[in-house]
Motif scaffolding. Structure first.
Motif, mmCIF file in Angstrom:
data_model
loop_
_atom_site.group_PDB
_atom_site.id
_atom_site.type_symbol
_atom_site.label_atom_id
_atom_site.label_comp_id
_atom_site.label_asym_id
_atom_site.label_seq_id
_atom_site.Cartn_x
_atom_site.Cartn_y
_atom_site.Cartn_z
ATOM 1 N N ASN A 75 13.960 20.464 -14.520
ATOM 2 C CA ASN A 75 12.529 20.327 -14.807
ATOM 3 C C ASN A 75 11.966 18.920 -14.635
ATOM 4 N N HIS A 76 12.840 17.928 -14.408
ATOM 5 C CA HIS A 76 12.283 16.582 -14.229
ATOM 6 C C HIS A 76 11.534 16.505 -12.897
ATOM 7 N N PRO A 77 10.316 15.943 -12.894
ATOM 8 C CA PRO A 77 9.555 15.836 -11.636
ATOM 9 C C PRO A 77 10.196 14.861 -10.649
ATOM 10 N N HIS A 78 9.924 15.086 -9.378
ATOM 11 C CA HIS A 78 10.449 14.265 -8.291
ATOM 12 C C HIS A 78 9.324 13.370 -7.764
ATOM 13 N N GLY A 79 9.567 12.062 -7.785
ATOM 14 C CA GLY A 79 8.531 11.119 -7.404
ATOM 15 C C GLY A 79 8.472 10.861 -5.907
ATOM 16 N N ILE A 80 7.279 10.547 -5.430
ATOM 17 C CA ILE A 80 7.080 10.254 -4.003
ATOM 18 C C ILE A 80 6.263 8.976 -3.856
ATOM 19 N N TRP A 81 6.772 8.076 -2.993
ATOM 20 C CA TRP A 81 6.003 6.943 -2.510
ATOM 21 C C TRP A 81 5.686 7.253 -1.053
ATOM 22 N N LYS A 120 0.840 -1.193 0.000
ATOM 23 C CA LYS A 120 0.000 0.000 0.000
ATOM 24 C C LYS A 120 0.878 1.247 0.000
ATOM 25 N N ALA A 121 0.495 2.245 -0.774
ATOM 26 C CA ALA A 121 1.214 3.517 -0.796
ATOM 27 C C ALA A 121 0.353 4.551 -1.527
ATOM 28 N N MET A 122 0.723 5.816 -1.375
ATOM 29 C CA MET A 122 0.138 6.881 -2.181
ATOM 30 C C MET A 122 1.274 7.455 -3.020
ATOM 31 N N VAL A 123 1.081 7.541 -4.330
ATOM 32 C CA VAL A 123 2.162 7.979 -5.204
ATOM 33 C C VAL A 123 1.784 9.256 -5.950
ATOM 34 N N GLY A 124 2.799 10.029 -6.279
ATOM 35 C CA GLY A 124 2.574 11.254 -7.029
ATOM 36 C C GLY A 124 3.864 12.034 -7.161
ATOM 37 N N LEU A 125 3.758 13.244 -7.715
ATOM 38 C CA LEU A 125 4.916 14.097 -7.962
ATOM 39 C C LEU A 125 4.880 15.301 -7.030
ATOM 40 N N ASN A 126 6.043 15.664 -6.526
ATOM 41 C CA ASN A 126 6.136 16.734 -5.530
ATOM 42 C C ASN A 126 5.816 18.086 -6.182
ATOM 43 N N PRO A 127 4.713 18.756 -5.756
ATOM 44 C CA PRO A 127 4.308 20.022 -6.373
ATOM 45 C C PRO A 127 5.183 21.206 -5.967
ATOM 46 N N CYS A 128 6.123 20.991 -5.043
ATOM 47 C CA CYS A 128 7.026 22.081 -4.646
ATOM 48 C C CYS A 128 7.913 22.522 -5.811
ATOM 49 N N PHE A 129 8.125 21.606 -6.778
ATOM 50 C CA PHE A 129 8.952 21.921 -7.946
ATOM 51 C C PHE A 129 8.054 22.519 -9.031
ATOM 52 N N LYS A 130 7.965 23.834 -9.045
ATOM 53 C CA LYS A 130 6.983 24.532 -9.892
ATOM 54 C C LYS A 130 7.252 24.383 -11.388
ATOM 55 N N ASN A 131 8.502 24.159 -11.761
ATOM 56 C CA ASN A 131 8.837 24.091 -13.194
ATOM 57 C C ASN A 131 8.798 22.672 -13.763
ATOM 58 N N SER A 132 8.332 21.722 -12.966
ATOM 59 C CA SER A 132 8.313 20.330 -13.433
ATOM 60 C C SER A 132 7.449 20.170 -14.677
ATOM 61 N N SER A 133 7.916 19.291 -15.568
ATOM 62 C CA SER A 133 7.131 18.969 -16.764
ATOM 63 C C SER A 133 7.418 17.522 -17.150
ATOM 64 N N GLY A 134 6.764 17.056 -18.200
ATOM 65 C CA GLY A 134 6.923 15.662 -18.591
ATOM 66 C C GLY A 134 5.903 14.767 -17.911
ATOM 67 N N LYS A 135 6.013 13.471 -18.179
ATOM 68 C CA LYS A 135 5.066 12.504 -17.608
ATOM 69 C C LYS A 135 5.814 11.250 -17.154
ATOM 70 N N VAL A 136 5.266 10.601 -16.123
ATOM 71 C CA VAL A 136 5.854 9.365 -15.606
ATOM 72 C C VAL A 136 4.741 8.347 -15.362
ATOM 73 N N VAL A 137 5.145 7.112 -15.160
ATOM 74 C CA VAL A 137 4.226 6.101 -14.632
ATOM 75 C C VAL A 137 4.913 5.443 -13.442
ATOM 76 N N PHE A 138 4.123 5.120 -12.436
ATOM 77 C CA PHE A 138 4.622 4.390 -11.272
ATOM 78 C C PHE A 138 4.285 2.918 -11.471
ATOM 79 N N ARG A 139 5.282 2.066 -11.251
ATOM 80 C CA ARG A 139 5.096 0.634 -11.483
ATOM 81 C C ARG A 139 5.565 -0.162 -10.265
ATOM 82 N N ILE A 140 5.004 -1.357 -10.127
ATOM 83 C CA ILE A 140 5.404 -2.268 -9.050
ATOM 84 C C ILE A 140 5.702 -3.628 -9.674
ATOM 85 N N PHE A 141 6.845 -4.196 -9.276
ATOM 86 C CA PHE A 141 7.263 -5.494 -9.780
ATOM 87 C C PHE A 141 7.376 -6.495 -8.637
#
Length: 409
Positions: free
Chosen positions: A397-403, A327-348
């Motif tokens: 500009n790369h977003p920072h991921g959070i688990w 279990k987790a909540m995932v997303g991108l840290n909104p503190c980085f205002k210039n972030s752009s691009g897209k990601v996917v979170f995956r679990i293996f």
């Protein structure tokens, strides 16, 4: 650690618990053959020999996965000996159930030696590195560092400690003890260079001060082992606990140098600023601070046709059948205002994908994940894969991921 300190660990660990164990038997066996000893021992010691590492595929894969882990490069990774922890828990708990307190005490004494070896400062950092980091005075060139540090006898001052129940079953107790060993060795490794520098300054008091930390922590771990073994042998009902991955040791990761090549706990590092942001996520249209781990992928150049991906991975080892869900909540840290691009979170699970989010943009709300784990899960990998490049410069500009609150349930 020398014989006196190994006996201190055995005796003090026992005194914190007592119970049905026989003190004299624990102390008697605390210097029996250890993992570095010759296996060609006399017949009366054969039954006390430690088990050899498993020859199974999962163990071979484990050793391969930790090859590039900085901890492994420096010395050893405690996960290498998880089979050993499991072995002694099973044996001691089984012997306690049969009320064979003499044998239970003997096997406990042997395991106390392993605990002391795990936390021995000079075992946490390969001596071959040390001469590259600290100038050796000519006087000390004849000193073999491994033997010199192991020979230090501490003036152990006993302190109060309440032994911990490590888990409600053998597998969970094993993983918890492994976690504590890992986290203690992380602390003790930092002390090793200090000990060497004080050695070269003839400062015996400070050397012993740091050596004592390792012995005391070994005592505490041994008491945890003894106490947990008693509780589990009596089939006491113990409240089940989830395992947070925030402090649980990972076996490998692929994280950029701007994150110091490792997962960050409860902060996101701001590249080239010498500063950090707290972990925050957009939840129900509000920006909220969370606890968890932050990841950042490789942001160097990728030449067309290369297999390299921007995939911020972190991988964990667990014993199969120990946990049912992740279990987790995932997303991108909104503190980085210039972030752009897209990601996917995956679990293996065991290198096979078992979950993937939709495409996530920097202004998207966090996603709650709760998934079932396959029963045979040994390697659990959390991945944030970049599927759309951000605007240049990528390291800004790369977003920072959070688990957030990543847990095994």
């Amino acid at each position: 650690m020398n014989e006196k300190d190994h006996k201190n660990i055995a005796e003090y660990g026992y005194e914190l618990v007592k119970g049905p164990y026989i003190k004299e038997e624990i102390i008697k066996t605390c210097m029996y053959p250890d993992i570095y000893a010759d296996r060609n021992v006399s017949l009366d010691l054969k039954e006390y020999l430690w088990p050899l590492p498993p020859k199974s595929n999962w163990y071979k894969k484990l050793l391969k996965k930790i090859e590039k882990n900085p901890v492994k490069i420096l010395s050893y990774h405690p996960v290498e000996y998880i089979y050993l922890i499991l072995f002694y828990f099973k044996n001691v708990i089984g012997l306690l159930k049969k009320k064979n307190f003499e044998k239970a005490s003997q096997f406990s004494g042997i395991f106390s030696h392993f605990i002391g070896d795990f936390l021995q400062p000079i075992h946490t950092l390969n001596p071959s590195f040390i001469d590259f980091l600290i100038d050796v005075p000519e006087k000390y060139l004849p000193y073999e560092l491994h033997y010199t540090i192991e020979s230090i006898t501490t003036d152990l001052k006993f302190k109060k400690y309440r032994p911990e129940i490590l888990g409600e079953n053998i597998k969970k107790a094993t993983l918890k003890l492994y976690t504590k060993i890992y986290n203690y060795t992380e602390q003790i490794r930092k002390d090793t260079l200090k000990m060497i520098s004080f050695l070269y300054k003839n400062d015996d008091l400070k050397i012993k001060k740091y050596a004592q930390i390792a012995v005391l922590k070994s005592c505490y771990l041994f008491s945890d082992f003894l106490y947990t073994s008693i509780i589990l042998s009596n089939k006491n009902k113990i409240k089940s606990k989830n395992l947070s991955l925030i402090d649980y040791p990972y076996i490998s990761c692929d994280i950029d140098m701007l994150y110091r090549y490792r997962v960050q706990k409860n902060i996101s590092l701001i590249p080239y600023s010498q500063k950090a942001y707290p972990l925050k996520l957009k939840i129900n249209n509000e920006i909220k601070e969370v606890n968890g781990i932050s990841v950042f992928p490789y942001v160097g150049p990728i030449i067309s046709g290369e297999k390299k991906e921007r995939d911020a991975k972190v991988e964990y080892f667990i014993l199969p059948g120990t946990f049912k869900k992740f279990k987790a909540m995932v997303g991108l840290n909104p503190c980085f205002k210039n972030s752009s691009g897209k990601v996917v979170f995956r679990i293996f699970s065991n290198d096979k994908i078992i979950f993937q989010t939709k495409k996530v943009k920097p202004d998207d709300s966090a996603i709650l994940i709760e998934i079932d784990l396959p029963k045979d899960t040994i390697f659990l990998t959390l991945s944030m894969l970049t599927i759309e490049e951000p605007k240049p410069p990528i390291w800004i500009n790369h977003p920072h991921g959070i688990w957030a609150e990543p847990e095994l349930i």
